[in-house]
Design a protein around this motif. Structure first.
Motif, PDB file in Angstrom:
ATOM      1  N   UNK A  24       0.842  -1.213   0.000  1.00  0.00           N
ATOM      2  CA  UNK A  24       0.000   0.000   0.000  1.00  0.00           C
ATOM      3  C   UNK A  24       0.867   1.248   0.000  1.00  0.00           C
ATOM      4  N   UNK A  25       1.922   1.253   0.824  1.00  0.00           N
ATOM      5  CA  UNK A  25       2.807   2.417   0.889  1.00  0.00           C
ATOM      6  C   UNK A  25       3.504   2.644  -0.447  1.00  0.00           C
ATOM      7  N   UNK A  26       3.930   1.550  -1.077  1.00  0.00           N
ATOM      8  CA  UNK A  26       4.582   1.667  -2.381  1.00  0.00           C
ATOM      9  C   UNK A  26       3.613   2.232  -3.415  1.00  0.00           C
ATOM     10  N   UNK A  27       2.396   1.727  -3.416  1.00  0.00           N
ATOM     11  CA  UNK A  27       1.372   2.227  -4.338  1.00  0.00           C
ATOM     12  C   UNK A  27       1.085   3.701  -4.076  1.00  0.00           C
ATOM     13  N   UNK A  28       1.003   4.070  -2.791  1.00  0.00           N
ATOM     14  CA  UNK A  28       0.754   5.462  -2.428  1.00  0.00           C
ATOM     15  C   UNK A  28       1.900   6.346  -2.902  1.00  0.00           C
ATOM     16  N   UNK A  29       3.156   5.902  -2.724  1.00  0.00           N
ATOM     17  CA  UNK A  29       4.320   6.684  -3.163  1.00  0.00           C
ATOM     18  C   UNK A  29       4.322   6.849  -4.681  1.00  0.00           C
ATOM     19  N   UNK A  30       3.995   5.771  -5.399  1.00  0.00           N
ATOM     20  CA  UNK A  30       3.928   5.863  -6.855  1.00  0.00           C
ATOM     21  C   UNK A  30       2.829   6.822  -7.287  1.00  0.00           C
ATOM     22  N   UNK A  31       1.687   6.765  -6.607  1.00  0.00           N
ATOM     23  CA  UNK A  31       0.579   7.671  -6.939  1.00  0.00           C
ATOM     24  C   UNK A  31       0.964   9.119  -6.654  1.00  0.00           C
TER      25      UNK A  31
END
Length: 106
Positions: A24-31
């Protein structure tokens, strides 16, 4: 191994939760990075559009100034022609006055 088949279900659950949190954190950072990039692209497009608008406006002003300059040149040319005409008329008048003065003196 899942928490249901593990000898340490709490540890397995924590591991799965950690992986899920990292995902989730990785997805949030990419977003967030994509959002920043999109904002920068939007800013660049806006700046390019503003530049294009100012360029069109400047060209319009330059065209108008060119027309004003052409009118001014024509007006100056007509004034110069008027000055030449008046100088010729003044020279003829002065010559007439001098001829009449010479006849009166003679």
């Amino acid at each position: 191994m899942s928490m249901f088949t593990s000898r340490n279900p709490a540890g397995a659950a924590m591991g799965e939760l950690t992986l899920l949190t990292v995902g989730i954190a990785s997805t949030f950072a990419e977003a967030a990075a994509a959002g920043k990039q999109a904002a920068e692209e939007r800013r660049e497009r806006r700046a390019a559009y503003k530049y294009a608008c100012e360029l069109v406006e400047a060209r319009g002003r330059a065209d108008e100034l060119g027309r004003v300059a052409m009118r001014a040149v024509r007006h100056v040319a007509s004034l110069e022609a008027e000055v030449r005409r008046l100088r010729v008329a003044l020279a003829q008048r002065q010559a007439h006055i001098e001829r009449n003065r010479d006849r009166g003196a003679a």
